[in-house]
Design an enzyme around this catalytic site. Structure first.
Site, PDB file in Angstrom:
ATOM      1  N   ASP A 186       0.854  -1.194   0.000  1.00 27.45           N
ATOM      2  CA  ASP A 186       0.000   0.000   0.000  1.00 27.45           C
ATOM      3  C   ASP A 186       0.890   1.245   0.000  1.00 27.45           C
ATOM      4  OD1 ASP A 186      -3.241   0.187   1.230  1.00 27.45           O
ATOM      5  OD2 ASP A 186      -2.066   2.015   0.877  1.00 27.45           O
TER       6      ASP A 186
ATOM      7  N   THR B 145      -4.432   6.712   0.663  1.00 28.58           N
ATOM      8  CA  THR B 145      -5.727   6.703   1.374  1.00 28.58           C
ATOM      9  C   THR B 145      -5.784   5.552   2.382  1.00 28.58           C
ATOM     10  OG1 THR B 145      -6.703   5.474  -0.471  1.00 28.58           O
ATOM     11  CG2 THR B 145      -7.073   7.845  -0.445  1.00 28.58           C
ATOM     12  N   GLY B 146      -4.947   4.552   2.189  1.00 28.96           N
ATOM     13  CA  GLY B 146      -4.880   3.453   3.166  1.00 28.96           C
ATOM     14  C   GLY B 146      -4.303   3.953   4.481  1.00 28.96           C
TER      15      GLY B 146
ATOM     16  N   ASP C 246       4.097   1.746  -4.105  1.00 32.06           N
ATOM     17  CA  ASP C 246       3.109   2.265  -5.031  1.00 32.06           C
ATOM     18  C   ASP C 246       2.965   1.271  -6.190  1.00 32.06           C
ATOM     19  OD1 ASP C 246       2.005   4.014  -7.216  1.00 32.06           O
ATOM     20  OD2 ASP C 246       2.207   5.499  -5.618  1.00 32.06           O
TER      21      ASP C 246
ATOM     22  N   ALA D  46      -5.852  -1.986  -4.878  1.00 32.52           N
ATOM     23  CA  ALA D  46      -5.378  -0.600  -4.866  1.00 32.52           C
ATOM     24  C   ALA D  46      -5.957   0.174  -6.041  1.00 32.52           C
ATOM     25  CB  ALA D  46      -3.845  -0.581  -4.943  1.00 32.52           C
TER      26      ALA D  46
ATOM     27  N   TYR E  61     -12.800   6.770 -14.452  1.00 30.27           N
ATOM     28  CA  TYR E  61     -12.685   5.703 -13.457  1.00 30.27           C
ATOM     29  C   TYR E  61     -13.287   4.392 -13.995  1.00 30.27           C
ATOM     30  CZ  TYR E  61     -13.680   3.076  -9.180  1.00 30.27           C
ATOM     31  OH  TYR E  61     -13.765   2.091  -8.223  1.00 30.27           O
TER      32      TYR E  61
ATOM     33  N   ASN F  30     -22.263  -1.364  -4.577  1.00 34.49           N
ATOM     34  CA  ASN F  30     -22.002  -0.350  -3.537  1.00 34.49           C
ATOM     35  C   ASN F  30     -21.605  -1.004  -2.210  1.00 34.49           C
ATOM     36  OD1 ASN F  30     -23.699   0.994  -5.662  1.00 34.49           O
ATOM     37  ND2 ASN F  30     -23.257   2.743  -4.364  1.00 34.49           N
TER      38      ASN F  30
ATOM     39  N   ARG G  14     -29.765   1.623  -5.022  1.00 24.44           N
ATOM     40  CA  ARG G  14     -28.455   1.004  -5.231  1.00 24.44           C
ATOM     41  C   ARG G  14     -28.486  -0.415  -4.691  1.00 24.44           C
ATOM     42  NH1 ARG G  14     -28.113   5.042  -7.651  1.00 24.44           N
ATOM     43  NH2 ARG G  14     -26.418   6.576  -7.746  1.00 24.44           N
TER      44      ARG G  14
HETATM   45  C1  UD1 Z   1     -20.779   4.230  -6.595  1.00 28.40           C
HETATM   46  C2  UD1 Z   1     -19.289   4.326  -6.375  1.00 28.40           C
HETATM   47  C3  UD1 Z   1     -18.612   4.791  -7.603  1.00 28.40           C
HETATM   48  C4  UD1 Z   1     -19.019   3.965  -8.803  1.00 28.40           C
HETATM   49  C5  UD1 Z   1     -20.526   3.846  -8.906  1.00 28.40           C
HETATM   50  C6  UD1 Z   1     -20.839   2.863 -10.005  1.00 28.40           C
HETATM   51  C7  UD1 Z   1     -18.877   4.787  -4.031  1.00 28.40           C
HETATM   52  C8  UD1 Z   1     -18.502   5.820  -3.043  1.00 28.40           C
HETATM   53  N1  UD1 Z   1     -19.009   5.236  -5.301  1.00 28.40           N
HETATM   54  O1  UD1 Z   1     -21.295   5.516  -6.797  1.00 28.40           O
HETATM   55  O2  UD1 Z   1     -17.234   4.663  -7.419  1.00 28.40           O
HETATM   56  O3  UD1 Z   1     -18.595   4.584  -9.966  1.00 28.40           O
HETATM   57  O4  UD1 Z   1     -21.040   3.389  -7.688  1.00 28.40           O
HETATM   58  O5  UD1 Z   1     -22.073   2.327  -9.958  1.00 28.40           O
HETATM   59  O6  UD1 Z   1     -19.040   3.625  -3.729  1.00 28.40           O
HETATM   60  N2  UD1 Z   1     -25.928  10.607  -1.932  1.00 28.40           N
HETATM   61  C9  UD1 Z   1     -26.730  11.423  -1.169  1.00 28.40           C
HETATM   62  N3  UD1 Z   1     -26.164  12.109  -0.140  1.00 28.40           N
HETATM   63  C10 UD1 Z   1     -24.841  12.015   0.176  1.00 28.40           C
HETATM   64  C11 UD1 Z   1     -24.029  11.167  -0.609  1.00 28.40           C
HETATM   65  C12 UD1 Z   1     -24.601  10.484  -1.660  1.00 28.40           C
HETATM   66  O7  UD1 Z   1     -27.931  11.557  -1.435  1.00 28.40           O
HETATM   67  O8  UD1 Z   1     -24.407  12.657   1.143  1.00 28.40           O
HETATM   68  C13 UD1 Z   1     -26.557   9.852  -3.026  1.00 28.40           C
HETATM   69  C14 UD1 Z   1     -25.873   9.985  -4.358  1.00 28.40           C
HETATM   70  O9  UD1 Z   1     -26.258  11.135  -5.025  1.00 28.40           O
HETATM   71  C15 UD1 Z   1     -26.325   8.688  -5.045  1.00 28.40           C
HETATM   72  C16 UD1 Z   1     -26.432   7.695  -3.888  1.00 28.40           C
HETATM   73  O10 UD1 Z   1     -26.496   8.481  -2.709  1.00 28.40           O
HETATM   74  O11 UD1 Z   1     -27.584   8.861  -5.617  1.00 28.40           O
HETATM   75  C17 UD1 Z   1     -25.264   6.772  -3.791  1.00 28.40           C
HETATM   76  O12 UD1 Z   1     -24.088   7.548  -3.802  1.00 28.40           O
HETATM   77  P1  UD1 Z   1     -22.625   6.929  -3.607  1.00 28.40           P
HETATM   78  O13 UD1 Z   1     -22.535   6.211  -2.326  1.00 28.40           O
HETATM   79  O14 UD1 Z   1     -21.665   8.018  -3.872  1.00 28.40           O
HETATM   80  O15 UD1 Z   1     -22.517   5.799  -4.696  1.00 28.40           O
HETATM   81  P2  UD1 Z   1     -22.741   5.796  -6.296  1.00 28.40           P
HETATM   82  O16 UD1 Z   1     -23.192   7.091  -6.793  1.00 28.40           O
HETATM   83  O17 UD1 Z   1     -23.605   4.629  -6.594  1.00 28.40           O
END
Ligand code: UD1
Length: 308
Positions: free
Chosen positions: A31, A35-36, A56, A77, A144, A173, A212
């Site tokens: 690592d 961020t780790g 790295d 990573a 990404y 998620n 999700r």
């Molecule tokens: C996740 C991944 C991302 C990936 C995507 C692919 C994470 C952190 N991100 O994004 O890397 O590209 O899946 O499917 O795991 N939200 C709120 N309030 C907040 C934060 C978030 O309402 O304070 C909402 C967001 O707008 C979204 C949902 O919650 O609608 C989920 O957000 P998030 O956890 O960031 O995940 P993804 O958007 O699914």
């Protein structure tokens, strides 16, 4: 088994390390600690089966040397932030795509038994087909997601060209202890739980009915271990989710029950680039690897909140 985990001091990598150490394997964590955190490995600081190498994945000579002698490579990573990949696509490409190539090349050189890669549901982008199976169209909408898909493609190539067994696990998620809540782009569950615990209001971007597929980190570890154990020779990919949709409003309801208090919720406009719905079809994962999630979303949330 000698297990090598890139990003092993990170959120998911540290849980993989923990499980293999519990089963008395030797684990090397590799690592760069961007961020780790050493704190994520606290459970094992006195365990002499754990070796920690600060390095790295862009540093090929160091990585290649460190991988020598290991059987199983878990490549976790990455720069996990979608936003960072949009702001700085070259830098994230070097880590997320270039780093994967370095891991594969090191594994080839040292004849590793298998490489298991943390891919992402981000490869699907906003293509509307639901639930997502392994044959669903791939259409990344961020650097990404593109980097993750390029990496998965290299995994397939390394198996076809050089005979290394490889597995891409497309995480949906993931949530659980040790997930960093500190950035606005952190996983929604890590943000919500941290704020609720501190009696702060949470913000929902949109109406909260977006959903999700939230999967508890220990089930992601289970998927990794099953993929490692399977006697496979070629390349495989699997979607890794709990297999059920949970909306943000459902999530808030569960959190309200767990914390047994009212949560102050502010609804704001939807986040730009948000996908509305995402859910995994776990059929291949359960049929071929025998995966059965051990934690419902609620049970995962309970374990997470106990750890905070
Ligand atoms: C996740 C991944 C991302 C990936 C995507 C692919 C994470 C952190 N991100 O994004 O890397 O590209 O899946 O499917 O795991 N939200 C709120 N309030 C907040 C934060 C978030 O309402 O304070 C909402 C967001 O707008 C979204 C949902 O919650 O609608 C989920 O957000 P998030 O956890 O960031 O995940 P993804 O958007 O699914």
């Amino acid at each position: 088994m000698k297990v090598f985990i890139t990003g092993g001091a990170g959120f998911i990598g540290s849980h993989i390390a923990e499980e293999y150490l519990l089963k008395d394997h030797n684990v090397t964590v590799y690592d760069n600690f961007s961020t780790g955190k050493m704190d994520n490995l606290q459970f094992a600081t006195t365990n002499d089966r754990l070796k920690i190498t600060e390095g790295d994945i862009r540093d090929y000579p160091l990585l290649e040397q460190a991988i020598a002698g290991h059987d199983l490579i878990f490549h976790q990573a990455a720069i996990a932030s979608v936003q960072q990949s949009i702001d700085n696509p070259r830098a994230t490409f070097e880590v997320n795509a270039g780093g994967t190539l370095n891991v594969l090349e090191s594994a080839r050189k040292h004849k590793a038994k298998k490489v298991i890669f943390a891919c992402s549901a981000a490869i699907f982008g906003d293509h509307p087909e639901l639930p997502k199976s392994e044959v669903s169209p791939v259409k990344p909408i961020s650097p990404y997601g593109a980097d993750k898909y390029i990496s998965e493609t290299y995994l397939r190539l390394y198996s076809e060209l050089y005979g290394i067994p490889t597995v891409a696990l497309r995480y949906f998620n993931v949530f659980g202890p040790r997930q960093d809540p500190s950035s606005p782009y952190s996983g929604v569950i890590s943000i919500f739980t941290t704020r609720i615990k501190a009696n702060q209001p949470v913000t929902v971007f949109g109406d909260g009915d977006q959903y999700r597929d939230f999967i508890f980190v220990k089930d992601v570890v289970q998927a990794n271990m099953l993929a490692a154990e399977k006697n496979s020779t070629g390349f495989e990919n699997y979607n890794v989710g709990y297999g059920k949709a949970t909306s943000l409003n459902d999530l808030l309801e569960m959190l309200k029950q767990i914390y047994d208090k009212e949560i102050s919720v502010k609804y704001d406009k939807p986040r730009q680039g948000d996908i509305r719905e995402s859910v995994s079809n776990n059929r291949k994962l359960s049929d071929e690897l025998g995966f059965l999630p051990r934690f419902t979303v609620k049970e995962g949330l309970e374990e997470l909140t106990r750890s905070l």
